[in-house]
Scaffold this motif. Sequence first.
Motif, PDB file in Angstrom:
ATOM      1  N   SER A 289       0.819  -1.212   0.000  1.00  9.77           N
ATOM      2  CA  SER A 289       0.000   0.000   0.000  1.00  9.77           C
ATOM      3  C   SER A 289       0.852   1.260   0.000  1.00  9.77           C
ATOM      4  O   SER A 289       0.512   2.251  -0.646  1.00  9.77           O
ATOM      5  CB  SER A 289      -0.929   0.019   1.219  1.00  9.77           C
ATOM      6  N   SER A 290       1.967   1.238   0.712  1.00  8.87           N
ATOM      7  CA  SER A 290       2.821   2.427   0.767  1.00  8.87           C
ATOM      8  C   SER A 290       3.383   2.768  -0.614  1.00  8.87           C
ATOM      9  O   SER A 290       3.482   3.945  -0.968  1.00  8.87           O
ATOM     10  CB  SER A 290       3.953   2.234   1.772  1.00  8.87           C
TER      11      SER A 290
ATOM     12  N   SER B 260      -1.068  10.481   4.270  1.00  8.68           N
ATOM     13  CA  SER B 260      -1.797   9.570   5.163  1.00  8.68           C
ATOM     14  C   SER B 260      -3.181   9.249   4.601  1.00  8.68           C
ATOM     15  O   SER B 260      -3.625   8.097   4.643  1.00  8.68           O
ATOM     16  CB  SER B 260      -1.937  10.191   6.551  1.00  8.68           C
ATOM     17  N   ALA B 261      -3.867  10.271   4.089  1.00  5.78           N
ATOM     18  CA  ALA B 261      -5.193  10.042   3.508  1.00  5.78           C
ATOM     19  C   ALA B 261      -5.093   9.126   2.292  1.00  5.78           C
ATOM     20  O   ALA B 261      -5.946   8.253   2.090  1.00  5.78           O
ATOM     21  CB  ALA B 261      -5.832  11.375   3.122  1.00  5.78           C
TER      22      ALA B 261
ATOM     23  N   ALA C  96      -4.743   5.597   3.412  1.00  8.87           N
ATOM     24  CA  ALA C  96      -6.027   5.087   3.895  1.00  8.87           C
ATOM     25  C   ALA C  96      -6.936   4.695   2.731  1.00  8.87           C
ATOM     26  O   ALA C  96      -7.579   3.643   2.765  1.00  8.87           O
ATOM     27  CB  ALA C  96      -6.706   6.136   4.776  1.00  8.87           C
TER      28      ALA C  96
ATOM     29  N   TYR D 117      -5.547   1.537   1.015  1.00  5.34           N
ATOM     30  CA  TYR D 117      -5.816   0.365   1.848  1.00  5.34           C
ATOM     31  C   TYR D 117      -7.269  -0.084   1.700  1.00  5.34           C
ATOM     32  O   TYR D 117      -7.562  -1.258   1.494  1.00  5.34           O
ATOM     33  CB  TYR D 117      -5.503   0.686   3.312  1.00  5.34           C
ATOM     34  N   GLY D 118      -8.199   0.873   1.799  1.00  3.37           N
ATOM     35  CA  GLY D 118      -9.617   0.533   1.719  1.00  3.37           C
ATOM     36  C   GLY D 118     -10.056   0.053   0.347  1.00  3.37           C
ATOM     37  O   GLY D 118     -10.765  -0.946   0.221  1.00  3.37           O
TER      38      GLY D 118
ATOM     39  N   SER E 169     -16.581   0.685  -2.671  1.00  3.27           N
ATOM     40  CA  SER E 169     -15.638   1.791  -2.471  1.00  3.27           C
ATOM     41  C   SER E 169     -16.064   3.017  -3.264  1.00  3.27           C
ATOM     42  O   SER E 169     -15.953   4.149  -2.780  1.00  3.27           O
ATOM     43  CB  SER E 169     -14.214   1.370  -2.832  1.00  3.27           C
TER      44      SER E 169
END
Length: 183
Positions: free
Chosen positions: A66-67, A114-115, A118, A121-122, A131
């Motif tokens: 994810s990163s 950060s957003a 998130a 990831y979702g 989604s």
Amino acid sequence: LWLGERPSTFGLSALVLAMVGAMLMLWNPSLGFPWPQSEADWLAISSGIGFSVSNVAVRRLRHLPSSLKASVAWWGVVVVAGVWLLFAQIPWPQNVSSDAWIGAFILGSVGIFSATIAVVYGVARMPVHRSATILLFELVAGALSSQWLTDEIVTTMEWYGGALIVLAGYLSVRIGEAESPVP
């Protein structure tokens, strides 16, 4: 379509409900047709398409960390914005305090990154229709924020549209298909 996923009739219904809500919130009858009419409209459309394409890519590349996906999305925005600024010949802002530059850097490097993680990831772990429905909640948050923080007033039609988006998100998550999260 690009991912080869087949949402159920219920999943598609929740997505359509959310899209109708978005149309109610965004449509301004005084603008009429043709739409888009301005450079700002085209930029809004292109950013929405870019966001959609990045979400599809996140889903397709679920085997990557994810990163890494968040970094690529974030730097992609920086590169596209930089290229647009060069072609549009936008002058560099004048008389901006160092505190504003530092705040912008911190917001961009910590908050936006950060957003993005998130979202990555979702999006990688839930059905695509879910989604897409949940991400439309951004319109509701934006409308409420604009009323709370500025002198804008949320119209009755926008309240109806927001209610449809919230209802679609609720239905998609709570009553929706008995799908397990995507690994």
